[in-house]
Scaffold this active site. Structure first.
Site, PDB file in Angstrom:
ATOM      1  N   ASP A   1       1.424   4.779   2.155  1.00 43.48           N
ATOM      2  CA  ASP A   1       1.129   5.537   3.373  1.00 43.48           C
ATOM      3  C   ASP A   1       1.573   6.977   3.174  1.00 43.48           C
ATOM      4  OD1 ASP A   1       0.218   3.242   4.726  1.00 43.48           O
ATOM      5  OD2 ASP A   1       2.263   2.692   5.250  1.00 43.48           O
TER       6      ASP A   1
ATOM      7  N   ASP B   1      -3.326   4.929   2.581  1.00 46.79           N
ATOM      8  CA  ASP B   1      -3.660   5.344   3.947  1.00 46.79           C
ATOM      9  C   ASP B   1      -3.199   6.784   4.153  1.00 46.79           C
ATOM     10  OD1 ASP B   1      -4.538   2.779   4.315  1.00 46.79           O
ATOM     11  OD2 ASP B   1      -2.778   2.108   5.429  1.00 46.79           O
TER      12      ASP B   1
ATOM     13  N   ASP C   1       0.846  -1.188   0.000  1.00 41.30           N
ATOM     14  CA  ASP C   1       0.000   0.000   0.000  1.00 41.30           C
ATOM     15  C   ASP C   1       0.882   1.238   0.000  1.00 41.30           C
ATOM     16  OD1 ASP C   1       1.063   0.014   2.518  1.00 41.30           O
ATOM     17  OD2 ASP C   1      -0.834   0.134   3.592  1.00 41.30           O
TER      18      ASP C   1
END
Length: 457
Positions: free
Chosen positions: A286, A398, A284
């Protein structure tokens, strides 16, 4: 030079090149200087892409095997020592006990051993043996930092964080090239099923364990089970499973970062996690958001999410409010928590595949390179549908928002790795009598917040 390679013929042969060298386990040399053999092997292994060098042995090992009629374990007397490696080991400085004090390269020299120890750590976690899992992870962490490739167990004398169990595993890998205990862990049904369950976004150890104990053995069985109640995040994890299981490239991460900067031009957007540590890919992205004016970060995330939703780029979002001010009323005791209380949002965003980057410029804020405006424009095109179209993919992003005064602590906490962060907090507590979190640094004796002046410019 007369050399042969057990299991696949001589290194550098056509058979070796076609197989990529993965079947070569032993190199046997007769009437050669060890230095010459090692120079030759390293050149050929670099060309063939060998991740783990085979055993380099004297002809006596082969003759012993022929006499016994089977492959014998390698003994130290059989090995041709790499003198250059021994020199590096002898001259290397002592290894600090804390990961935060060690220099650990992204591409380290002991991949074969660390993979085995991390497999054991994972198996221990699945068996809810946290102490054993932590011991294996600490052992793997220290091996990653070694400035030499481990060729014999004597090289590890005095190296911290290596318990008897880890040493035994390393010794077996040195002797046989494989470890029975590690192979059993990797082939264990529960471990394999748990890894599949936990590959779904939103599924942690407790949930995966519960599903396994309920008799479920595949993702299709989970989806079909009437007793399983999925959270919103887990539902999104299943819906976009194929996309989310694919690694996110550094180019894709930079593309997203550039797009967010374009939407929040007066704010500071910093990529954290593995990408900030130098990794080429991750699960992912961040992003840490802040504003140079204290208090200017309030409403920043809401504004960003509004823009992204208007463009149709948000496929899923899970917003969490900032609770730090509320919990901070607990005072000094609350500061012992390693979990942060920042405002955040876990999202799945739509991303075009294989963006073309035509130019870069230095980014003085984050140290990263900024993707050009063409890529940003491509990313922020008005897209409305929830399902990715051909040439698009779903990517986890995120967002974490922090006040400027806490930026230094937040950046440190969100950069990782997990072992680095754990040891950094241990070092602060055990060596400096302080308590470190992603919000602040406390002096235990004076019980007061220490401030750190940090400039983004």
């Amino acid at each position: 030079m007369c050399c042969t390679a057990a299991s696949s013929g001589a290194i550098g042969s056509p058979a070796m090149s076609r197989a990529g060298g993965t079947s070569v386990t032993h190199v046997v040399a007769e009437r050669n200087q060890p230095k010459d053999v090692w120079i030759w092997l390293k050149k050929v292994s670099a060309k063939c892409g060998l991740e783990v060098l085979p055993e380099v042995l004297d002809i006596s090992w082969l003759t012993d095997c022929m006499e016994s009629g089977c492959r014998l374990p390698v003994e130290d007397r059989h090995r041709l020592k790499d003198e250059s490696e021994e020199e590096v080991c002898t001259k290397s400085p002592s290894i600090p006990i804390y990961a935060c004090q060690r220099k650990t390269p992204v591409n380290h020299l002991n991949h074969h051993f660390t993979c085995a120890l991390e497999a054991l750590a994972e198996g221990a976690e699945f068996s809810e043996s946290d102490g054993r899992a932590l011991a294996f992870r600490r052992a793997a962490s220290v091996l990653k930092s070694l400035p030499f490739r481990v060729a014999k167990i004597e090289q590890l004398r005095g190296v911290p964080c290596l318990g008897k169990h880890s040493i035994r595993i390393i010794q077996e890998l040195l002797d046989l090239g494989a470890c029975k205990e590690v192979e059993q862990i990797r082939s264990n049904e529960m471990n394999k099923v748990m890894k599949v369950f936990m590959s779904v976004w939103g599924v942690g150890l407790k949930t995966a364990t519960r599903w396994y104990r309920d008799g479920l053995r595949s993702l299709s069985e989970v989806r079909a089970s009437p007793s399983v109640k999925l959270t919103r995040m887990q539902q999104a994890g299943f819906e976009y499973y194929r996309d989310l299981a694919r690694p996110v490239s550094h180019v894709e991460a930079d593309t997203i970062t550039a797009a967010i900067r374009a939407l929040l031009p007066n704010s500071f957007i910093t990529i954290t996690g593995g990408f900030r540590r130098g990794k080429d890919a991750g699960h992912d992205v961040d992003l840490l958001l802040t504003h140079p004016d204290e208090g200017g970060e309030v409403g920043l995330l809401s504004k960003l999410l509004e823009h992204l939703n208007e463009q149709g780029s948000v496929m899923f979002q899970d917003y969490r409010d900032n609770t730090y001010k509320e919990t901070n009323a607990a005072g000094f005791n609350e500061s012992k928590s390693t979990m942060d209380r920042f405002e955040r949002c876990f999202t799945i965003l739509r991303l075009p595949l294989s963006p073309r980057v035509t130019s870069h410029k230095d980014d003085k804020v984050t140290g990263r390179q900024e993707v050009n405006e063409a890529v940003t424009s491509h990313y922020t095109t008005n897209l409305r549908k929830k399902i990715p179209e051909p040439g698009e993919r779903a990517v986890r992003v995120d967002f974490v928002v922090c006040p400027y005064s806490q930026y230094a602590f937040a950046l440190l906490g969100w950069t990782g790795s997990q072992q680095f962060e754990r040891d950094l907090r241990r070092y602060a507590s055990h060596e400096k009598a302080m308590i470190l979190s992603s919000h602040h640094l406390f002096d235990k004796q004076q019980v007061r917040v220490l401030t750190i002046s940090h400039t983004l410019h």
